[in-house]
Design a protein around this motif. Structure first.
Motif, PDB file in Angstrom:
ATOM      1  N   PRO A  13     -28.955   5.083  11.180  1.00 57.97           N
ATOM      2  CA  PRO A  13     -29.038   5.845   9.927  1.00 57.97           C
ATOM      3  C   PRO A  13     -27.830   6.763   9.714  1.00 57.97           C
ATOM      4  N   CYS A  14     -27.192   7.203  10.810  1.00 58.86           N
ATOM      5  CA  CYS A  14     -26.012   8.055  10.683  1.00 58.86           C
ATOM      6  C   CYS A  14     -24.920   7.338   9.888  1.00 58.86           C
ATOM      7  N   TYR A  15     -24.730   6.063  10.199  1.00 60.15           N
ATOM      8  CA  TYR A  15     -23.728   5.297   9.448  1.00 60.15           C
ATOM      9  C   TYR A  15     -24.177   5.092   8.006  1.00 60.15           C
ATOM     10  N   ARG A  16     -25.403   4.691   7.824  1.00 62.94           N
ATOM     11  CA  ARG A  16     -25.863   4.310   6.482  1.00 62.94           C
ATOM     12  C   ARG A  16     -25.965   5.498   5.538  1.00 62.94           C
ATOM     13  N   TRP A  17     -26.440   6.630   6.054  1.00 65.52           N
ATOM     14  CA  TRP A  17     -26.759   7.748   5.163  1.00 65.52           C
ATOM     15  C   TRP A  17     -25.745   8.889   5.217  1.00 65.52           C
ATOM     16  N   PHE A  18     -24.817   8.827   6.188  1.00 68.59           N
ATOM     17  CA  PHE A  18     -23.798   9.885   6.213  1.00 68.59           C
ATOM     18  C   PHE A  18     -22.382   9.325   6.281  1.00 68.59           C
ATOM     19  N   GLU A  19     -22.079   8.555   7.321  1.00 65.70           N
ATOM     20  CA  GLU A  19     -20.695   8.130   7.531  1.00 65.70           C
ATOM     21  C   GLU A  19     -20.158   7.315   6.361  1.00 65.70           C
ATOM     22  N   ALA A  20     -20.866   6.247   5.981  1.00 70.07           N
ATOM     23  CA  ALA A  20     -20.391   5.391   4.888  1.00 70.07           C
ATOM     24  C   ALA A  20     -20.375   6.117   3.542  1.00 70.07           C
ATOM     25  N   PRO A  21     -21.455   6.841   3.155  1.00 66.90           N
ATOM     26  CA  PRO A  21     -21.393   7.573   1.882  1.00 66.90           C
ATOM     27  C   PRO A  21     -20.282   8.614   1.839  1.00 66.90           C
ATOM     28  N   ALA A  22     -20.076   9.356   2.931  1.00 70.76           N
ATOM     29  CA  ALA A  22     -19.004  10.361   2.945  1.00 70.76           C
ATOM     30  C   ALA A  22     -17.640   9.706   2.808  1.00 70.76           C
ATOM     31  N   ARG A  23     -17.446   8.595   3.498  1.00 71.92           N
ATOM     32  CA  ARG A  23     -16.182   7.861   3.397  1.00 71.92           C
ATOM     33  C   ARG A  23     -15.929   7.399   1.967  1.00 71.92           C
ATOM     34  N   ASP A  24     -16.928   6.790   1.365  1.00 73.08           N
ATOM     35  CA  ASP A  24     -16.752   6.257   0.019  1.00 73.08           C
ATOM     36  C   ASP A  24     -16.540   7.379  -1.000  1.00 73.08           C
ATOM     37  N   TRP A  25     -17.254   8.492  -0.825  1.00 76.25           N
ATOM     38  CA  TRP A  25     -17.081   9.618  -1.761  1.00 76.25           C
ATOM     39  C   TRP A  25     -15.685  10.189  -1.670  1.00 76.25           C
ATOM     40  N   LEU A  26     -15.161  10.366  -0.461  1.00 77.35           N
ATOM     41  CA  LEU A  26     -13.816  10.922  -0.302  1.00 77.35           C
ATOM     42  C   LEU A  26     -12.765   9.990  -0.895  1.00 77.35           C
ATOM     43  N   ARG A  27     -12.953   8.701  -0.720  1.00 80.25           N
ATOM     44  CA  ARG A  27     -11.980   7.758  -1.292  1.00 80.25           C
ATOM     45  C   ARG A  27     -12.007   7.784  -2.808  1.00 80.25           C
ATOM     46  N   ALA A  49       0.841  -1.196   0.000  1.00 77.14           N
ATOM     47  CA  ALA A  49       0.000   0.000   0.000  1.00 77.14           C
ATOM     48  C   ALA A  49       0.876   1.245   0.000  1.00 77.14           C
ATOM     49  N   THR A  50       0.372   2.324  -0.573  1.00 75.82           N
ATOM     50  CA  THR A  50       1.114   3.579  -0.619  1.00 75.82           C
ATOM     51  C   THR A  50       0.735   4.451   0.579  1.00 75.82           C
ATOM     52  N   SER A  51       1.606   5.411   0.888  1.00 76.47           N
ATOM     53  CA  SER A  51       1.306   6.348   1.974  1.00 76.47           C
ATOM     54  C   SER A  51       0.060   7.159   1.650  1.00 76.47           C
ATOM     55  N   ARG A  52      -0.097   7.518   0.387  1.00 71.56           N
ATOM     56  CA  ARG A  52      -1.288   8.261  -0.019  1.00 71.56           C
ATOM     57  C   ARG A  52      -2.554   7.457   0.273  1.00 71.56           C
ATOM     58  N   GLU A  53      -2.532   6.191  -0.085  1.00 74.22           N
ATOM     59  CA  GLU A  53      -3.696   5.332   0.152  1.00 74.22           C
ATOM     60  C   GLU A  53      -4.001   5.247   1.642  1.00 74.22           C
ATOM     61  N   PHE A  54      -2.972   5.098   2.455  1.00 72.23           N
ATOM     62  CA  PHE A  54      -3.161   4.979   3.897  1.00 72.23           C
ATOM     63  C   PHE A  54      -3.771   6.259   4.469  1.00 72.23           C
ATOM     64  N   VAL A  55      -3.217   7.408   4.109  1.00 68.93           N
ATOM     65  CA  VAL A  55      -3.708   8.678   4.639  1.00 68.93           C
ATOM     66  C   VAL A  55      -5.142   8.936   4.179  1.00 68.93           C
ATOM     67  N   VAL A  56      -5.412   8.688   2.908  1.00 68.64           N
ATOM     68  CA  VAL A  56      -6.765   8.912   2.388  1.00 68.64           C
ATOM     69  C   VAL A  56      -7.768   8.010   3.103  1.00 68.64           C
ATOM     70  N   ASN A  57      -7.406   6.741   3.283  1.00 68.58           N
ATOM     71  CA  ASN A  57      -8.317   5.810   3.957  1.00 68.58           C
ATOM     72  C   ASN A  57      -8.620   6.246   5.382  1.00 68.58           C
ATOM     73  N   ARG A  58      -7.572   6.685   6.100  1.00 68.90           N
ATOM     74  CA  ARG A  58      -7.772   7.117   7.485  1.00 68.90           C
ATOM     75  C   ARG A  58      -8.604   8.395   7.545  1.00 68.90           C
ATOM     76  N   PHE A  59      -8.297   9.353   6.698  1.00 68.60           N
ATOM     77  CA  PHE A  59      -9.026  10.618   6.701  1.00 68.60           C
ATOM     78  C   PHE A  59     -10.495  10.391   6.352  1.00 68.60           C
ATOM     79  N   ALA A  60     -10.730   9.616   5.297  1.00 69.20           N
ATOM     80  CA  ALA A  60     -12.099   9.369   4.855  1.00 69.20           C
ATOM     81  C   ALA A  60     -12.893   8.584   5.897  1.00 69.20           C
TER      82      ALA A  60
END
Length: 395
Positions: free
Chosen positions: A365-379, A111-122
């Motif tokens: 619903p917080c996970y389903r409609w905000f946390e997971a979508p925001a994470r996936d969009w940022l990645r 894995a790259t450092s970029r991938e690691f940082v993006v995954n953690r941030f997202a």
């Protein structure tokens, strides 16, 4: 007799793998299956923190410290005192599971450092940012109604920006602000950097490397008392060491169950004997033994657990971060609705399931409609894009 000799050979190989080069324990081509029971245990640790923070309901308005006599007022205290008093140790379990999962996912993987940082941030930042804004709005509403902010001592511009930068508790061990529980994630972010910088050398040392680093973190913890960063590092790298044990003993799940069960029983018996709060040995030996045994036991029985149980634990585990970060906003909202009489209500048996139920009802619903979508969009947004092919020259 032949089977005993075969078991002895497998056991010797597993023990040798504890100090083997990384490639034997963490081959790059391996597939890392999701450990659903472990994910569920993380969510149950978050629920334990809810019990520990139930005492917030007994804080008089404008008071920011727990009084020793508060917790016994909680409903069913005699039956649930372990959760009310020791639920805070759920944070140590978070840290150990994080170290275990990070080693399982990233050691040996290109894995790259970029991938690691993006995954953690997202993964971490969107919900942190949203709950920070929500808590800020609720605290202003509390000031308007009660003339004071609630629960956590620091509510000012400098601490807001420290929270914004995920730096709220790097140097302030005893001071909570805004969405207080984020402190444990704040210090863990620094340990992520240590993990990533040591990812190439530490696995080659087998179990010895992470244990040595954990010991160094504990020495620093005893020396520097102004931060919980080193306490986090101690538990995190114990989790990394446990992952090495698991990877080494994958062919011997029943042996791993036995070891895990023995560790769990020893830790529990020791805590009963000496007390979780009275002896330093509880902090550096017994709690890690208890949680380490639980972790090994859960990963050892993963393949034997019923499919529905694993699915339920996985669904619960998905909501861990939402449960952890949303419970303080829920408490603040309940203060605003019920006002100064909230302590009177909180003593009633019906109030505890109401609080837990509200947190779960919001977290789902917080996970389903905000946390997971925001994470996936940022990645997706941060994913490197291939260079566009050069346009053909005009004829």
């Amino acid at each position: 007799m032949a089977s005993m000799r075969g078991y002895a050979r497998d056991l010797a190989a597993a023990c040798a793998a504890l100090v083997a080069p990384a490639a034997r324990v963490y081959p790059a081509e391996r597939r890392v299956a999701r450990l659903m029971l472990l994910d569920g245990a993380r969510a149950l640790a978050a629920v334990a923190v809810l019990f520990f923070h139930y005492v917030h309901f007994f804080y008089p308005l404008g008071t920011f410290a727990k009084a020793d006599a508060m917790a016994p007022h909680a409903p069913m205290y005699a039956q649930l005192w372990l959760l009310y008093e020791l639920g805070r140790f759920g944070v140590q379990l978070f840290w150990m599971i994080s170290g275990f999962v990070f080693a399982a996912v990233y050691y040996g993987r290109p894995a790259t450092s970029r991938e690691f940082v993006v995954n953690r941030f997202a993964r971490l930042y969107p919900l942190h940012f949203a709950t920070l804004l929500l808590v800020t709005a609720l605290q202003f509403a509390a000031i308007a109604r009660f003339g004071t902010h609630l629960l956590f001592v620091a509510f000012d511009v400098p601490h807001f920006f420290l929270q914004l930068a995920f730096a709220s508790n790097w140097l302030f061990r005893f001071q909570s602000s805004f969405n207080g529980p984020i402190w444990s994630v704040s210090v863990e972010v620094l340990i992520y950097a240590v993990f990533w910088l040591t990812r190439h050398r530490l696995p080659a040392l087998g179990v010895i490397g992470p244990l040595a680093l954990a010991a160094a973190m504990m020495v620093l913890r005893r020396t520097v008392d102004q931060t919980e960063v080193f306490n986090c590092g101690f538990h995190f790298f114990l989790g990394v060491a446990l992952c090495t044990v698991w990877r080494s003993f994958v062919p011997l799940p029943r042996t791993l169950m036995t070891v895990g069960g023995a560790m769990l029983a020893t830790g529990a018996a020791g805590l009963v004997a000496v007390g979780a709060e009275r002896a330093w040995v509880a902090q550096i030996v017994l709690v890690p033994l208890l949680f380490g045994g639980l972790i090994l036991l859960l990963v050892a029985i993963e393949d034997f657990a019923p499919v529905r149980l694993r699915a339920a634990f996985a669904a619960l585990g998905d909501r861990t971060y939402s449960i952890y970060l949303i419970h303080v906003p829920v408490q603040l909202a309940m203060f605003l609705v019920l006002g100064p009489r909230i302590a009177e209500f909180a003593r009633q048996a019906w109030f505890l399931p109401l609080f837990i139920g509200l947190v779960m009802a919001v977290a789902w619903p917080c996970y389903r409609w905000f946390e997971a979508p925001a994470r996936d969009w940022l990645r997706r947004f941060a994913r490197p894009r291939p260079c566009a092919a050069a346009a053909p020259a005009a004829a």
